[in-house]
Design a protein around this motif. Structure first.
Motif, PDB file in Angstrom:
ATOM      1  N   GLU A  22       0.828  -1.211   0.000  1.00  0.00           N
ATOM      2  CA  GLU A  22       0.000   0.000   0.000  1.00  0.00           C
ATOM      3  C   GLU A  22       0.863   1.262   0.000  1.00  0.00           C
ATOM      4  O   GLU A  22       0.589   2.221  -0.718  1.00  0.00           O
ATOM      5  CB  GLU A  22      -0.916   0.020   1.229  1.00  0.00           C
ATOM      6  N   ILE A  23       1.883   1.263   0.841  1.00  0.00           N
ATOM      7  CA  ILE A  23       2.697   2.473   0.982  1.00  0.00           C
ATOM      8  C   ILE A  23       3.560   2.683  -0.259  1.00  0.00           C
ATOM      9  O   ILE A  23       3.854   3.816  -0.639  1.00  0.00           O
ATOM     10  CB  ILE A  23       3.549   2.414   2.280  1.00  0.00           C
ATOM     11  N   ALA A  24       3.955   1.576  -0.918  1.00  0.00           N
ATOM     12  CA  ALA A  24       4.859   1.679  -2.070  1.00  0.00           C
ATOM     13  C   ALA A  24       4.155   2.254  -3.293  1.00  0.00           C
ATOM     14  O   ALA A  24       4.784   2.886  -4.137  1.00  0.00           O
ATOM     15  CB  ALA A  24       5.437   0.301  -2.398  1.00  0.00           C
ATOM     16  N   ARG A  25       2.849   2.060  -3.375  1.00  0.00           N
ATOM     17  CA  ARG A  25       2.208   2.457  -4.624  1.00  0.00           C
ATOM     18  C   ARG A  25       1.718   3.903  -4.633  1.00  0.00           C
ATOM     19  O   ARG A  25       1.177   4.358  -5.630  1.00  0.00           O
ATOM     20  CB  ARG A  25       1.074   1.497  -4.961  1.00  0.00           C
ATOM     21  N   ASP A  26       1.876   4.610  -3.527  1.00  0.00           N
ATOM     22  CA  ASP A  26       1.423   6.004  -3.471  1.00  0.00           C
ATOM     23  C   ASP A  26       2.390   6.824  -2.621  1.00  0.00           C
ATOM     24  O   ASP A  26       2.435   6.675  -1.406  1.00  0.00           O
ATOM     25  CB  ASP A  26       0.011   6.050  -2.865  1.00  0.00           C
ATOM     26  N   PRO A  27       3.187   7.682  -3.270  1.00  0.00           N
ATOM     27  CA  PRO A  27       4.167   8.465  -2.492  1.00  0.00           C
ATOM     28  C   PRO A  27       3.505   9.419  -1.493  1.00  0.00           C
ATOM     29  O   PRO A  27       4.160   9.893  -0.563  1.00  0.00           O
ATOM     30  CB  PRO A  27       4.948   9.240  -3.562  1.00  0.00           C
ATOM     31  N   GLY A  28       2.202   9.674  -1.673  1.00  0.00           N
ATOM     32  CA  GLY A  28       1.500  10.552  -0.727  1.00  0.00           C
ATOM     33  C   GLY A  28       0.858   9.793   0.412  1.00  0.00           C
ATOM     34  O   GLY A  28       0.217  10.399   1.275  1.00  0.00           O
ATOM     35  N   ALA A  29       1.015   8.469   0.429  1.00  0.00           N
ATOM     36  CA  ALA A  29       0.387   7.654   1.480  1.00  0.00           C
ATOM     37  C   ALA A  29       1.213   7.711   2.769  1.00  0.00           C
ATOM     38  O   ALA A  29       2.441   7.880   2.724  1.00  0.00           O
ATOM     39  CB  ALA A  29       0.247   6.215   1.007  1.00  0.00           C
ATOM     40  N   ARG A  30       0.530   7.590   3.872  1.00  0.00           N
ATOM     41  CA  ARG A  30       1.216   7.556   5.167  1.00  0.00           C
ATOM     42  C   ARG A  30       0.615   6.437   6.003  1.00  0.00           C
ATOM     43  O   ARG A  30      -0.585   6.187   5.949  1.00  0.00           O
ATOM     44  CB  ARG A  30       1.021   8.887   5.927  1.00  0.00           C
ATOM     45  N   PHE A  31       1.478   5.814   6.813  1.00  0.00           N
ATOM     46  CA  PHE A  31       0.971   4.855   7.791  1.00  0.00           C
ATOM     47  C   PHE A  31       0.320   5.623   8.941  1.00  0.00           C
ATOM     48  O   PHE A  31       0.735   6.731   9.281  1.00  0.00           O
ATOM     49  CB  PHE A  31       2.123   4.022   8.375  1.00  0.00           C
ATOM     50  N   ILE A  32      -0.691   5.018   9.541  1.00  0.00           N
ATOM     51  CA  ILE A  32      -1.261   5.590  10.756  1.00  0.00           C
ATOM     52  C   ILE A  32      -1.467   4.483  11.776  1.00  0.00           C
ATOM     53  O   ILE A  32      -1.917   3.386  11.433  1.00  0.00           O
ATOM     54  CB  ILE A  32      -2.574   6.357  10.486  1.00  0.00           C
ATOM     55  N   ALA A  33      -1.105   4.766  13.034  1.00  0.00           N
ATOM     56  CA  ALA A  33      -1.360   3.819  14.139  1.00  0.00           C
ATOM     57  C   ALA A  33      -2.180   4.572  15.176  1.00  0.00           C
ATOM     58  O   ALA A  33      -3.384   4.732  15.028  1.00  0.00           O
ATOM     59  CB  ALA A  33      -0.059   3.268  14.688  1.00  0.00           C
ATOM     60  N   GLY A  34      -1.554   5.103  16.219  1.00  0.00           N
ATOM     61  CA  GLY A  34      -2.310   5.841  17.229  1.00  0.00           C
ATOM     62  C   GLY A  34      -2.922   7.122  16.663  1.00  0.00           C
ATOM     63  O   GLY A  34      -4.005   7.546  17.067  1.00  0.00           O
TER      64      GLY A  34
END
Lengths: 171, 339
Positions: free
Chosen positions: B18-30
């Motif tokens: 998921e993160i590799a296919r969109d440079p604007g993507a960010r992980f979210i946890a808390g």
């Protein structure tokens, strides 16, 4: 020529289930909706307050699977399957107040009342967590709830009152 | 808050895809920092990849080396009250309890704590220039309002500080950050995880955009006998450090066998100086030795006007923290009196 309006399936919405004050709900949400805005704007549960909206004041504190969190910083879509308890969910079905609500009234633990729902949810979780044994520890572990009226001494007294009575488990 | 799409991958491989296919993507946890920054338009992700359901990242486990492995999704609360951490790494538990509030600690993850962004006023205010937020736009903190800013390791482009308390303890304990990415896994020593601003203040860490933190590993030595986390701030609770000190000592009689000192609130990363620590080895555990260590740690410290006070404050905090650690009387995070 105007194009015919086609009803959109709102592709950005995400469907989740959430138990709110004991009642299961299925919700189709915009991903950017915070838990706080969901409660207040979509479910009409305005007891949970929006203070700073940035996790600095604690007015929006709710119990999420029994743990206290700032609902303003929680995205609702991420809470799929969770159980949320707000100030509206604390009293018994017959209207009997939660012991912490009673203690806040008896100890006069509020003035304007805006921070109170967050204070009460936070205080109930504090007793569940069982890390506070004295007033210093109560104050430290309630530091995420700001009271601009400065009702702190009475808030601590209310919590001590419930603590002394053996407490009550969070619903 | 900007509009974004939402993904909830079922496993680590899915999250990395998921993160590799969109440079604007960010992980979210808390989300306690990211959602806040999104409300200020400082962060504008196109897609949020929810990692909270990834399996295997939420446990604290023994390592073969005799340390502990803290999964990236372990909450700050779980670290603070874990019995093994309390017994073997009390410095870490203390630092976690010195930070944020119970509500935030319940939500905040271990991985997210490492990735907190600075609380510099200008970084947070999208209406002002900021080299960290908008590379090349300038740094209004230099010559501006800079009471909370750095005194060590700054650059002409940025004088922001790293805000975490937990990371100051992890630096002193020489934790190792475990990371997964498209090329597999790698381990980053804590001292190399956060970086100084230099010419690229937009980069807080050496983590790549397509990588994810999976765990933080603690080495066996926890300095459980002689440690302290001393945090000085504008109010007694629920405030970021102006200066903090994580001190850990191993004593041999009245002499110092080994010392670790990490400073918070003074630089773009938890500040350590191995030479200053090495120079303490063999020295008597007393004020004169501590003063020499403070001199070395703060050599080159430079104020920017409003934060000039931090240099003397840091010096005094180092002396006090080392004496607390040597005496085996760590700072209480409840009774705030500093002894």
């Amino acid at each position: 020529m105007p194009t015919q309006a086609t009803p959109q399936a709102e592709p950005d919405r995400v469907t989740i289930t959430l138990t709110v004050n004991g009642k299961p709900r299925s919700l189709a949400l915009e991903p950017w909706t915070t838990l706080l805005d969901l409660l207040r704007e979509e479910l009409g549960l305005t007891g949970t307050k929006k203070g700073c909206d940035h996790g600095q004041c604690g007015a929006c504190t709710v119990l999420l699977d029994g743990r206290r969190v700032n609902s303003c910083l929680a995205l609702a879509v991420m809470q799929d399957g969770a159980s949320v308890t707000t100030i509206e969910g604390l009293a018994a079905a017959d209207g009997t107040l939660h012991p912490m609500q009673t203690a806040f009234i008896e100890q006069d633990a509020f003035q304007c009342g805006y921070c109170t729902p967050g204070q009460i949810c936070s205080a109930i979780a504090l007793l569940e967590e069982d890390h506070a044994q004295n007033p210093d520890e109560i104050r430290e572990l309630m530091s995420g709830n700001i009271c601009r009226c400065g009702a702190y001494p009475n808030i601590v007294a209310a919590i001590e009152q419930v603590m002394a009575s053996g407490g009550e488990p969070a619903p | 808050m900007n509009r974004f799409t939402y993904a909830r991958p079922a496993d680590l491989a899915g999250a990395l895809r998921e993160i590799a296919r969109d440079p604007g993507a960010r992980f979210i946890a808390g989300g306690t920092n990211l959602v806040d920054l999104m409300k200020y338009d400082v962060e504008r992700p196109t897609r949020l990849v929810d990692v909270t359901r990834l399996p295997g990242l939420d446990a604290i486990e023994e390592t073969a080396a005799g340390g502990l492995r803290i999964g990236a999704l372990v909450s700050n609360t779980a670290i603070a009250y874990d019995a093994r951490i309390g017994r073997r790494y009390p410095l870490l538990a203390s630092a976690v309890l010195a930070g944020a509030s119970p509500q935030l600690r319940n939500a905040a993850s271990t991985g997210g704590n490492l990735l907190q962004r600075t609380r510099c006023y200008y970084f947070y205010d999208a209406a002002t220039p900021c080299n960290k937020r908008e590379p090349g736009s300038g740094c209004p903190a230099i010559g501006g309002v800079n009471r909370i800013h750095a005194i060590l390791g700054t650059s002409e482009h940025c004088i922001a500080t790293h805000p975490s308390d937990m990371c100051v303890a992890l630096a002193a304990l020489e934790a190792v950050v475990q990371v997964a990415g498209p090329g597999g896994e790698r381990a980053i020593p804590f001292a190399e995880f956060h970086r100084l601003p230099g010419d690229h203040p937009e980069r807080d860490t050496t983590l790549c955009q397509d990588e994810i933190i999976t765990a933080v590993e603690l080495p066996p030595e926890g300095f459980a006998e002689h440690h302290t986390y001393l945090k000085l701030r504008d109010r007694l609770s629920y405030a970021f450090a102006l200066v903090s000190v994580a001190a850990a000592l191993e004593l041999d009689g009245g002499r110092i066998a080994r010392a670790r000192i990490a400073l918070g609130g003074v630089a773009h990363k938890p500040w350590r100086m191995p030479e200053a620590e090495a120079a303490l080895a063999g020295q008597p555990a007393e004020a004169a030795s501590f003063a020499l260590a403070a001199d070395r740690l703060l050599a080159g410290a430079q104020g920017h006007g409003h934060n000039d006070f931090k240099i003397d404050l840091a010096r005094r905090a180092i002396l006090r923290a080392l004496s607390q650690a040597a005496a085996g009387t760590p700072q209480s995070q409840t009774d705030k009196r500093i002894r």
